[in-house]
Scaffold this motif. Sequence first.
Motif, PDB file in Angstrom:
ATOM      1  N   MET A   9       0.830  -1.206   0.000  1.00 46.08           N
ATOM      2  CA  MET A   9       0.000   0.000   0.000  1.00 46.08           C
ATOM      3  C   MET A   9       0.864   1.255   0.000  1.00 46.08           C
ATOM      4  O   MET A   9       0.534   2.229  -0.672  1.00 46.08           O
ATOM      5  CB  MET A   9      -0.974  -0.022   1.174  1.00 46.08           C
ATOM      6  CG  MET A   9      -2.069  -1.059   0.976  1.00 46.08           C
ATOM      7  SD  MET A   9      -3.483  -0.919   2.088  1.00 46.08           S
ATOM      8  CE  MET A   9      -2.730  -0.982   3.686  1.00 46.08           C
ATOM      9  N   ARG A  10       1.969   1.224   0.715  1.00 42.14           N
ATOM     10  CA  ARG A  10       2.877   2.386   0.709  1.00 42.14           C
ATOM     11  C   ARG A  10       3.423   2.638  -0.697  1.00 42.14           C
ATOM     12  O   ARG A  10       3.510   3.769  -1.149  1.00 42.14           O
ATOM     13  CB  ARG A  10       4.035   2.178   1.675  1.00 42.14           C
ATOM     14  CG  ARG A  10       3.672   2.482   3.096  1.00 42.14           C
ATOM     15  CD  ARG A  10       4.917   2.632   3.975  1.00 42.14           C
ATOM     16  NE  ARG A  10       4.517   2.512   5.353  1.00 42.14           N
ATOM     17  CZ  ARG A  10       4.695   1.428   6.107  1.00 42.14           C
ATOM     18  NH1 ARG A  10       5.304   0.376   5.616  1.00 42.14           N
ATOM     19  NH2 ARG A  10       4.288   1.387   7.343  1.00 42.14           N
ATOM     20  N   ARG A  11       3.803   1.554  -1.387  1.00 44.15           N
ATOM     21  CA  ARG A  11       4.304   1.705  -2.766  1.00 44.15           C
ATOM     22  C   ARG A  11       3.228   2.277  -3.683  1.00 44.15           C
ATOM     23  O   ARG A  11       3.511   3.137  -4.511  1.00 44.15           O
ATOM     24  CB  ARG A  11       4.804   0.358  -3.305  1.00 44.15           C
ATOM     25  CG  ARG A  11       6.165  -0.050  -2.756  1.00 44.15           C
ATOM     26  CD  ARG A  11       6.745  -1.256  -3.479  1.00 44.15           C
ATOM     27  NE  ARG A  11       5.895  -2.442  -3.423  1.00 44.15           N
ATOM     28  CZ  ARG A  11       5.810  -3.276  -2.390  1.00 44.15           C
ATOM     29  NH1 ARG A  11       6.530  -3.054  -1.300  1.00 44.15           N
ATOM     30  NH2 ARG A  11       5.029  -4.336  -2.436  1.00 44.15           N
ATOM     31  N   LEU A  12       2.008   1.803  -3.510  1.00 39.92           N
ATOM     32  CA  LEU A  12       0.917   2.320  -4.334  1.00 39.92           C
ATOM     33  C   LEU A  12       0.670   3.798  -4.024  1.00 39.92           C
ATOM     34  O   LEU A  12       0.465   4.606  -4.939  1.00 39.92           O
ATOM     35  CB  LEU A  12      -0.359   1.506  -4.132  1.00 39.92           C
ATOM     36  CG  LEU A  12      -1.568   1.951  -4.962  1.00 39.92           C
ATOM     37  CD1 LEU A  12      -1.263   1.960  -6.461  1.00 39.92           C
ATOM     38  CD2 LEU A  12      -2.770   1.061  -4.662  1.00 39.92           C
ATOM     39  N   GLU A  13       0.709   4.157  -2.767  1.00 41.46           N
ATOM     40  CA  GLU A  13       0.541   5.558  -2.390  1.00 41.46           C
ATOM     41  C   GLU A  13       1.620   6.423  -3.043  1.00 41.46           C
ATOM     42  O   GLU A  13       1.337   7.529  -3.511  1.00 41.46           O
ATOM     43  CB  GLU A  13       0.580   5.730  -0.871  1.00 41.46           C
ATOM     44  CG  GLU A  13      -0.667   5.210  -0.175  1.00 41.46           C
ATOM     45  CD  GLU A  13      -0.543   5.233   1.336  1.00 41.46           C
ATOM     46  OE1 GLU A  13      -1.553   5.528   1.992  1.00 41.46           O
ATOM     47  OE2 GLU A  13       0.562   4.955   1.867  1.00 41.46           O
ATOM     48  N   GLY A  17       0.898   9.368  -5.614  1.00 39.02           N
ATOM     49  CA  GLY A  17       1.208  10.656  -5.009  1.00 39.02           C
ATOM     50  C   GLY A  17       0.202  11.093  -3.964  1.00 39.02           C
ATOM     51  O   GLY A  17      -0.033  12.277  -3.771  1.00 39.02           O
ATOM     52  N   TYR A  18      -0.382  10.121  -3.281  1.00 39.30           N
ATOM     53  CA  TYR A  18      -1.358  10.441  -2.235  1.00 39.30           C
ATOM     54  C   TYR A  18      -1.212   9.434  -1.103  1.00 39.30           C
ATOM     55  O   TYR A  18      -1.230   8.230  -1.336  1.00 39.30           O
ATOM     56  CB  TYR A  18      -2.797  10.387  -2.776  1.00 39.30           C
ATOM     57  CG  TYR A  18      -3.820  10.706  -1.717  1.00 39.30           C
ATOM     58  CD1 TYR A  18      -4.057  12.022  -1.337  1.00 39.30           C
ATOM     59  CD2 TYR A  18      -4.497   9.691  -1.052  1.00 39.30           C
ATOM     60  CE1 TYR A  18      -4.964  12.317  -0.330  1.00 39.30           C
ATOM     61  CE2 TYR A  18      -5.394   9.976  -0.046  1.00 39.30           C
ATOM     62  CZ  TYR A  18      -5.623  11.289   0.310  1.00 39.30           C
ATOM     63  OH  TYR A  18      -6.505  11.579   1.330  1.00 39.30           O
ATOM     64  N   ALA A  19      -1.080   9.929   0.127  1.00 36.71           N
ATOM     65  CA  ALA A  19      -0.997   9.079   1.312  1.00 36.71           C
ATOM     66  C   ALA A  19      -2.339   9.108   2.041  1.00 36.71           C
ATOM     67  O   ALA A  19      -2.828  10.178   2.404  1.00 36.71           O
ATOM     68  CB  ALA A  19       0.110   9.557   2.238  1.00 36.71           C
TER      69      ALA A  19
END
Length: 154
Positions: A9-13, A17-19
């Motif tokens: 999920m961090r990689r996808l964020e 460009g959105y956390a």
Amino acid sequence: MNASETGGMRRLEEEIGYAFTDRTLLLRALTRLAYALETGLPPAAHMDALATLGDAVINVVVVEAVVAGGAHDKGAITNRKMNLVNMSRLRALAEGIDLAGYVRWGKGEASQRVWTSGRVLAECLEALIGAVYLDGGMEAAAGVLRRLGLTEKV
């Protein structure tokens, strides 16, 4: 949520460009109905409602960008929107961030690689945008769509 899901999920964020403030929204956006049924997740744990919401958000963002770009004729706005928002375009954007690699697929979906044909991957992108909208609002969703390239050249 296990460590590999959290890292993914961090990689996808980073890709979009959105956390997320509420990571459960992101996980829901990445969960197919088949996976939820197979694993006994609650009814609200899959992406379907988010995909419907995301579809509407994408349409609003694109029409807003087209109007801001100087279009004023209803027919021209509609034609431009149809050229920008279609299954092929959304699917290509999803492929550009390898969205299929983050989605939790049902066993049958995974074995058939359902994301390689039809509208499935476009719906996954719509669910992701629906989740961004619920987490951060219209401005956040518009920012992700801009970064992905949907509205950058309207």
